[in-house]
Design an enzyme around this catalytic site. Structure first.
Site, PDB file in Angstrom:
ATOM      1  N   ASN A   1       0.865  -1.187   0.000  1.00 10.51           N
ATOM      2  CA  ASN A   1       0.000   0.000   0.000  1.00 10.51           C
ATOM      3  C   ASN A   1       0.897   1.231   0.000  1.00 10.51           C
ATOM      4  O   ASN A   1       1.480   1.575   1.019  1.00 10.51           O
ATOM      5  CB  ASN A   1      -0.894  -0.026   1.250  1.00 10.51           C
TER       6      ASN A   1
ATOM      7  N   LYS B   1       0.056   4.235  -0.291  1.00  4.04           N
ATOM      8  CA  LYS B   1      -0.619   5.424   0.266  1.00  4.04           C
ATOM      9  C   LYS B   1      -0.422   6.631  -0.674  1.00  4.04           C
ATOM     10  O   LYS B   1      -0.343   6.428  -1.888  1.00  4.04           O
ATOM     11  CB  LYS B   1      -0.111   5.707   1.682  1.00  4.04           C
TER      12      LYS B   1
ATOM     13  N   HIS C   1      -9.546   1.062   4.831  1.00  2.00           N
ATOM     14  CA  HIS C   1      -8.275   1.280   5.543  1.00  2.00           C
ATOM     15  C   HIS C   1      -8.532   2.223   6.718  1.00  2.00           C
ATOM     16  O   HIS C   1      -9.334   3.157   6.612  1.00  2.00           O
ATOM     17  CB  HIS C   1      -7.239   1.879   4.579  1.00  2.00           C
TER      18      HIS C   1
ATOM     19  N   GLU D   1      -6.941   4.620   7.822  1.00  2.00           N
ATOM     20  CA  GLU D   1      -6.726   6.047   7.521  1.00  2.00           C
ATOM     21  C   GLU D   1      -7.957   6.647   6.846  1.00  2.00           C
ATOM     22  O   GLU D   1      -8.313   7.802   7.077  1.00  2.00           O
ATOM     23  CB  GLU D   1      -5.464   6.214   6.652  1.00  2.00           C
TER      24      GLU D   1
ATOM     25  N   GLU E   1      -5.405  -5.087  10.537  1.00  2.00           N
ATOM     26  CA  GLU E   1      -4.411  -4.038  10.757  1.00  2.00           C
ATOM     27  C   GLU E   1      -4.727  -3.302  12.057  1.00  2.00           C
ATOM     28  O   GLU E   1      -5.538  -2.352  12.050  1.00  2.00           O
ATOM     29  CB  GLU E   1      -4.439  -3.043   9.598  1.00  2.00           C
TER      30      GLU E   1
ATOM     31  N   GLY F   1       2.274   2.195  10.789  1.00  2.00           N
ATOM     32  CA  GLY F   1       3.213   3.300  10.631  1.00  2.00           C
ATOM     33  C   GLY F   1       3.871   3.733  11.929  1.00  2.00           C
ATOM     34  O   GLY F   1       4.484   4.800  11.991  1.00  2.00           O
TER      35      GLY F   1
ATOM     36  N   SER G   1       3.321  -2.186  10.411  1.00  2.00           N
ATOM     37  CA  SER G   1       4.768  -2.193  10.601  1.00  2.00           C
ATOM     38  C   SER G   1       5.401  -3.545  10.294  1.00  2.00           C
ATOM     39  O   SER G   1       6.365  -3.952  10.944  1.00  2.00           O
ATOM     40  CB  SER G   1       5.130  -1.728  12.019  1.00  2.00           C
TER      41      SER G   1
HETATM   42  C1  PEP Z   1      -0.803   0.065   5.955  1.00  2.00           C
HETATM   43  O1  PEP Z   1      -0.881   1.219   5.629  1.00  2.00           O
HETATM   44  O2  PEP Z   1      -1.690  -0.710   5.552  1.00  2.00           O
HETATM   45  C2  PEP Z   1       0.300  -0.367   6.794  1.00  2.00           C
HETATM   46  C3  PEP Z   1       0.238  -1.531   7.342  1.00  2.00           C
HETATM   47  O3  PEP Z   1       1.345   0.530   6.980  1.00  2.00           O
HETATM   48  P1  PEP Z   1       2.766   0.226   7.675  1.00  2.00           P
HETATM   49  O4  PEP Z   1       3.270  -1.075   7.086  1.00  2.00           O
HETATM   50  O5  PEP Z   1       3.610   1.386   7.309  1.00  2.00           O
HETATM   51  O6  PEP Z   1       2.509   0.095   9.137  1.00  2.00           O
END
Ligand code: PEP
Length: 256
Positions: free
Chosen positions: A10, A12, A100, A102, A172, A178, A218
């Site tokens: 992803n 973003k 997601h 976000e 997630e 992040g 992460s």
């Molecule tokens: C994501 O945005 O779906 C995600 C898991 O980000 P990160 O790997 O940076 O934590």
């Protein structure tokens, strides 16, 4: 193994068209021809990068799929700034992330929106990657599994087993996205097992055993092996580590 792993990047809101072409080319150059026998791989760039990324991959005949990060559920019309399933389909998108955290927290996406998007994607032949996950407050309450399974039920309401075969669920935990803080493999497994049990309630155990559940938050080369070793984790949805070809390729290799 019943399920083929899926590694999804992803991006973003990162990478201009020029940068996206470079990153896609680097991924393509380092992608071995026989990997698709063992793992499905998808990159999810911003809308404007989808076609250029797809063009690079098609030209190289690299079997990496492209996916979108969002979609609107209506087929067309006065929805300024939105993108339809048909638009994604025409440029060869095979996946689309929905729900997601976000989008839920910053852009007001609700379970109902997610459900409408899932219906539209399935009808249009694009596999939804349905994101679910709890906040730190919910985890500290001890209700993470309950919360996440309710999100799964809401996202998939009205979908019957016949239509669910390409659905992907990404667990997630919001507190791990992040932040550099990963759920322990045991924490992630417990929630992913609960998600699979929910999928079994919705669609029957046989189909639930074939559906892929990803972990996201992460994920990196240091923790990927222990996460993928869990019986109900079938791959990753990766943000930060998907923005460099070398780290994304390392995560793909971990699935082989
Ligand atoms: C994501 O945005 O779906 C995600 C898991 O980000 P990160 O790997 O940076 O934590």
């Amino acid at each position: 193994m019943l399920r083929k792993p899926l590694m999804a990047g992803n991006w973003k809101m990162n990478n201009t068209v020029g940068e996206a072409v470079v990153l896609t080319q680097e991924i393509s150059n380092n992608f071995e021809r026989d990997w698709p026998d063992h793992v499905d791989v998808v990159v999810c760039p911003p809308f404007v990068d989808l076609k250029p990324a797809k063009t690079v991959l098609e030209f190289d005949r690299t079997k990496v799929a492209v996916g979108a990060q969002n979609v609107h559920w209506e087929p067309a019309g006065a929805y300024t700034g939105e993108i339809s399933v048909a638009m994604l389909k025409e440029i060869g998108c095979e996946y689309c992330i929905v729900g997601h955290s976000e989008r839920r927290t910053m852009f007001g996406e609700t379970n109902e929106h997610v459900n409408r998007k899932v219906h539209a994607l399935i009808e249009g032949g694009i596999a939804p990657i349905v994101c679910v996950g709890e906040s730190l407050a919910v985890r500290d309450d001890g209700t993470a599994e309950e919360f996440v399974c309710a999100q799964v039920r809401a996202a998939l309401a009205g979908i019957d087993a016949g239509a669910a075969k390409d659905v992907v669920v990404a667990y997630e935990p919001i507190w791990a996205i992040g932040t550099g803080r990963t759920a322990t493999p045991e924490q992630a497994q417990a929630v992913c097992a609960a998600i699979r049990a929910t999928l079994a309630e919705l669609f029957g155990a046989e189909l639930a055993d074939t559906l892929r559940i990803l972990y996201g938050g992460s994920m990196n080369v240091g923790n990927v092996d222990s996460l993928l070793a869990q019986p109900d984790i079938d791959g990753g949805l990766v943000g930060g580590a998907s923005l460099k070809a070398s780290s994304f390729i390392d995560l793909v290799k971990a699935c082989l």
